[in-house]
Scaffold this active site. Structure first.
Site, PDB file in Angstrom:
ATOM      1  N   SER A   4       3.920  -2.062  10.112  1.00  0.00           N
ATOM      2  CA  SER A   4       5.382  -1.944  10.163  1.00  0.00           C
ATOM      3  C   SER A   4       6.088  -3.243   9.760  1.00  0.00           C
ATOM      4  O   SER A   4       7.086  -3.639  10.360  1.00  0.00           O
ATOM      5  CB  SER A   4       5.831  -1.488  11.556  1.00  0.00           C
ATOM      6  OG  SER A   4       5.306  -0.214  11.864  1.00  0.00           O
ATOM      7  N   GLY A  37       2.885   2.334  10.694  1.00  0.00           N
ATOM      8  CA  GLY A  37       3.762   3.473  10.516  1.00  0.00           C
ATOM      9  C   GLY A  37       4.477   3.925  11.769  1.00  0.00           C
ATOM     10  O   GLY A  37       5.101   4.976  11.789  1.00  0.00           O
ATOM     11  N   ASN A  43       0.854  -1.189   0.000  1.00  0.00           N
ATOM     12  CA  ASN A  43       0.000   0.000   0.000  1.00  0.00           C
ATOM     13  C   ASN A  43       0.892   1.242   0.000  1.00  0.00           C
ATOM     14  O   ASN A  43       1.496   1.578   1.020  1.00  0.00           O
ATOM     15  CB  ASN A  43      -0.914  -0.021   1.228  1.00  0.00           C
ATOM     16  CG  ASN A  43      -1.828   1.193   1.292  1.00  0.00           C
ATOM     17  OD1 ASN A  43      -1.969   1.932   0.325  1.00  0.00           O
ATOM     18  ND2 ASN A  43      -2.455   1.394   2.437  1.00  0.00           N
ATOM     19  N   GLU A  90      -6.756   4.288   8.178  1.00  0.00           N
ATOM     20  CA  GLU A  90      -6.655   5.715   7.876  1.00  0.00           C
ATOM     21  C   GLU A  90      -7.949   6.233   7.257  1.00  0.00           C
ATOM     22  O   GLU A  90      -8.331   7.389   7.485  1.00  0.00           O
ATOM     23  CB  GLU A  90      -5.452   5.962   6.960  1.00  0.00           C
ATOM     24  CG  GLU A  90      -4.139   5.740   7.688  1.00  0.00           C
ATOM     25  CD  GLU A  90      -2.966   5.425   6.784  1.00  0.00           C
ATOM     26  OE1 GLU A  90      -1.902   5.103   7.325  1.00  0.00           O
ATOM     27  OE2 GLU A  90      -3.130   5.488   5.541  1.00  0.00           O
ATOM     28  N   HIS A 140      -9.371   0.595   5.323  1.00  0.00           N
ATOM     29  CA  HIS A 140      -8.082   0.847   5.965  1.00  0.00           C
ATOM     30  C   HIS A 140      -8.269   1.790   7.150  1.00  0.00           C
ATOM     31  O   HIS A 140      -9.121   2.675   7.122  1.00  0.00           O
ATOM     32  CB  HIS A 140      -7.099   1.448   4.955  1.00  0.00           C
ATOM     33  CG  HIS A 140      -5.695   1.481   5.433  1.00  0.00           C
ATOM     34  ND1 HIS A 140      -5.225   2.451   6.294  1.00  0.00           N
ATOM     35  CD2 HIS A 140      -4.641   0.654   5.190  1.00  0.00           C
ATOM     36  CE1 HIS A 140      -3.951   2.224   6.558  1.00  0.00           C
ATOM     37  NE2 HIS A 140      -3.568   1.139   5.902  1.00  0.00           N
ATOM     38  N   LYS A 191      -0.008   4.264  -0.180  1.00  0.00           N
ATOM     39  CA  LYS A 191      -0.687   5.402   0.453  1.00  0.00           C
ATOM     40  C   LYS A 191      -0.501   6.645  -0.425  1.00  0.00           C
ATOM     41  O   LYS A 191      -0.426   6.522  -1.651  1.00  0.00           O
ATOM     42  CB  LYS A 191      -0.200   5.588   1.881  1.00  0.00           C
ATOM     43  CG  LYS A 191      -0.359   4.302   2.721  1.00  0.00           C
ATOM     44  CD  LYS A 191      -0.065   4.486   4.169  1.00  0.00           C
ATOM     45  CE  LYS A 191      -0.237   3.165   4.904  1.00  0.00           C
ATOM     46  NZ  LYS A 191      -0.026   3.311   6.361  1.00  0.00           N
TER      47      LYS A 191
END
Length: 249
Positions: free
Chosen positions: A212, A172, A10, A96, A94, A12
């Site tokens: 991560s 992240g 991904n 986010e 997701h 992003k």
């Protein structure tokens, strides 16, 4: 049959024409053997060019889709448009999207249903925050998010869904769930699928881990019985993604 290992990348809201071209060329040059499914998700602006440039077995995913196929929804793209662009996959739910753009469980479920009905394959994301984990409600949160999806689709649709468990506290941040923590949640989700949907769906559905993931920690995570792959964030923008894409369970 064993579940085929799945590695998603991904990107992003990262990348340029030049940097993404380098990533695609690296994957093409790697000559992946197809033993793992590998899917990359560039920003929407680059979907068509990436889909045209990337070579099998690598496929492409959109990072989101709307709950309607067309209309006055400025800035959105529909499942039908994603399909028309020759893109077979879409990431939905997701964390986010849930936290920053306020996608509710119900909205995610609507998106999943429309995407499946359109003929797309879905990477459906779920996961708890650090606060929810500390409250001891990890299982309840993940099951609630998955229940919304299960209630919206028929059993047959699960063959086109990959479930991505992404603990929000590990995305992240450099923090990674231990193999034991991740396996515990994945096993719990598989048990839930067996009870809520069917044992056959539970056995066949791939549940992947995101948070991560790097080339350094992916081999150990892949050893867990119920971890069927990864949804990779930052590392998907780096050369090490090829190494992660070759990870074997």
């Amino acid at each position: 049959m064993p579940r085929k290992f799945f590695v998603g990348g991904n990107f992003k809201m990262n990348g340029s024409q030049a940097s993404i071209k380098t990533i695609v060329e690296g994957l093409n040059d790697a000559k992946l053997d197809g033993s793992n499914d590998v899917v990359i998700a560039p920003p929407a602006l680059y979907l068509i060019s990436v889909a045209a440039a990337v070579k099998a077995p690598v496929e492409v995913a959109a990072q989101n889709a709307y709950i309607k196929q067309s209309g006055a929804f400025t800035g959105e793209i529909s499942p039908e448009q994603i399909k028309d662009a020759g893109v077979p996959w879409v990431i939905l739910g997701h964390s986010e999207r849930r936290s920053l753009f306020h996608d509710s469980d119900e909205a995610v479920a609507q998106k999943v249903k429309l995407a499946i009905d359109t003929g797309l394959k879905v990477i459906a994301c779920i996961g708890e925050t650090l606060e929810e984990r500390e409250q001891g409600i990890t299982s309840q949160v993940n099951q609630r998010q998955l229940e919304a999806i299960a209630a919206a689709i028929p059993e047959a649709a699960w063959k086109d869904i990959v479930v991505a468990y992404e603990p929000v506290w590990a995305i992240g941040t450099g923090k990674v769930a231990t193999v034991e923590q991740a396996q515990e949640v994945h096993a719990d989700l598989r048990q839930w699928l067996a009870k809520r949907v069917s044992p056959a769906v539970a056995e066949a559905t791939r549940i992947i881990y995101g948070g991560s993931v790097t080339a350094k920690n992916s081999p150990e995570l892949a050893k867990a019985a119920d971890i069927d792959g990864f949804l990779v964030g930052g590392a998907s923008l780096k050369p090490e993604f090829v190494e992660i894409a070759r990870t074997k369970a």
